[in-house]
Design a protein around this motif. Structure first.
Motif, PDB file in Angstrom:
ATOM      1  N   HIS A 152      -0.287   8.114   4.379  1.00  0.00           N
ATOM      2  CA  HIS A 152      -0.492   7.521   3.052  1.00  0.00           C
ATOM      3  C   HIS A 152      -1.216   8.506   2.132  1.00  0.00           C
ATOM      4  N   SER A 211      -3.664  10.544   7.898  1.00  0.00           N
ATOM      5  CA  SER A 211      -2.885   9.483   7.269  1.00  0.00           C
ATOM      6  C   SER A 211      -1.702  10.000   6.461  1.00  0.00           C
ATOM      7  N   GLU A 265       8.327   5.418   6.516  1.00  0.00           N
ATOM      8  CA  GLU A 265       8.278   6.814   6.100  1.00  0.00           C
ATOM      9  C   GLU A 265       9.705   7.314   5.941  1.00  0.00           C
ATOM     10  N   GLN A 271      -8.783   5.626   2.061  1.00  0.00           N
ATOM     11  CA  GLN A 271      -8.360   5.653   3.469  1.00  0.00           C
ATOM     12  C   GLN A 271      -9.573   5.560   4.388  1.00  0.00           C
ATOM     13  N   SER A 296       0.863  -1.175   0.000  1.00  0.00           N
ATOM     14  CA  SER A 296       0.000   0.000   0.000  1.00  0.00           C
ATOM     15  C   SER A 296       0.900   1.225   0.000  1.00  0.00           C
ATOM     16  N   GLY A 297       0.685   2.092  -0.950  1.00  0.00           N
ATOM     17  CA  GLY A 297       1.467   3.320  -1.031  1.00  0.00           C
ATOM     18  C   GLY A 297       0.556   4.506  -0.839  1.00  0.00           C
ATOM     19  N   TRP A 298       0.539   5.406  -1.824  1.00  0.00           N
ATOM     20  CA  TRP A 298      -0.371   6.535  -1.748  1.00  0.00           C
ATOM     21  C   TRP A 298      -1.804   6.014  -1.745  1.00  0.00           C
ATOM     22  N   ARG A 299      -2.657   6.673  -0.960  1.00  0.00           N
ATOM     23  CA  ARG A 299      -4.086   6.328  -0.899  1.00  0.00           C
ATOM     24  C   ARG A 299      -4.930   7.583  -1.089  1.00  0.00           C
ATOM     25  N   HIS A 327       5.216  -0.645   7.729  1.00  0.00           N
ATOM     26  CA  HIS A 327       4.951   0.774   7.480  1.00  0.00           C
ATOM     27  C   HIS A 327       6.238   1.593   7.589  1.00  0.00           C
ATOM     28  N   VAL A 347       4.622   4.360   3.048  1.00  0.00           N
ATOM     29  CA  VAL A 347       4.507   3.197   2.181  1.00  0.00           C
ATOM     30  C   VAL A 347       4.537   1.947   3.049  1.00  0.00           C
ATOM     31  N   ASP A 348       3.710   0.979   2.695  1.00  0.00           N
ATOM     32  CA  ASP A 348       3.721  -0.324   3.348  1.00  0.00           C
ATOM     33  C   ASP A 348       4.414  -1.297   2.414  1.00  0.00           C
TER      34      ASP A 348
END
Length: 191
Positions: free
Chosen positions: A135, A133, A173, A106, A98-101, A171, A141-142
C-alpha cells in the motif's frame, strides 16, 4: 469588570484545555495523555494529514483523492476498468476501502493490529510494516463491499488484478502474468 474578565478568561482556558484533551484522546492510540504540551499538539496536527486516508468508501474514479491518485498508474487504470465492468455486470457498490497509504498511516495500522492481536508476529498476518507494505508503494488496493471483492476475486485477473492473500478477500495487486494468470495466493501477508 476586571473580575468578570478574569472569570471569562479562566473559563475560556478551561474550555480550550478540554478541547485539546479531547482532540489528543481521539488522535492518539495510546492511553490518556497526561501532558498536553507540544508533543500532544503536534500529534493532533500530524494525524490530520492522514485523515483523508482513513475514508473507507472512496470511488476508484476519484483521482483527486490521495488514496487513488498515489496508486501506481497501471494499478489505478486496471482498478478503474474493473470497477466499470463490475458496474455493467450489476455490482452496484464498488469502492476502495484503502488504497495508497503514507508510511505514518501504515505504522498506525500496524500499531493497532499489534494491540489487537497481542504481538507483532500475529499482527503481521494482517498488516505489513511501512517498509514491507504494498500500500505504501502504491501497488495494492483494498476493495469493498464484499460483493465487489467477491466479483474481483472471480474476474479480476482479466484486468491483471489478483487477490494476493487467502485471508484477505479485499486485498488486490496488479500481479497477473503475461497470460493473465494470477500467482498462487499466499496464506497471509506474513507467509
Amino acid at each position: 469588570m476586571r473580575k468578570t474578565r478574569v472569570m471569562i478568561s479562566t473559563v475560556l482556558i478551561a474550555i480550550a484545555a478540554l478541547f485539546l484533551g479531547s482532540c489528543a484522546a481521539l488522535t492518539t492510540s495510546t492511553s490518556a495523555t497526561a501532558d498536553l504540551g507540544a508533543k500532544a499538539v503536534k500529534t493532533i496536527f500530524t494525524a490530520s494529514e492522514d485523515d483523508e486516508l482513513r475514508e473507507s468508501q472512496v470511488s476508484p474514479f476519484d483521482d483527486s483523492h490521495r488514496a487513488i491518485s498515489n496508486l501506481d498508474p497501471q494499478l489505478r487504470e486496471a482498478l478503474q476498468e474493473a470497477a466499470a465492468a463490475a458496474k455493467e455486470q450489476g455490482i452496484k457498490d464498488f469502492w476502495v476501502t484503502s488504497g495508497w497509504r503514507s508510511r505514518g498511516y501504515q505504522q498506525e495500522l500496524l500499531d493497532q493490529a499489534i494491540a489487537k492481536y497481542g504481538s507483532e508476529a500475529e499482527a503481521s498476518k494482517w498488516v505489513a510494516s511501512p517498509d514491507d507494505s504494498s500500500h505504501v508503494t502504491g501497488n495494492a488496493v483494498d476493495v469493498g463491499p464484499t460483493d465487489a471483492a467477491d466479483w474481483l476475486s472471480r474476474k479480476g485477473q482479466r484486468f491483471g488484478l489478483c487477490q494476493r492473500y487467502a485471508n484477505e478477500l479485499w486485498h488486490y495487486e496488479l500481479a497477473a502474468d503475461s497470460q493473465g494468470q494470477c500467482p498462487a495466493m499466499r496464506p497471509s501477508a506474513a507467509s
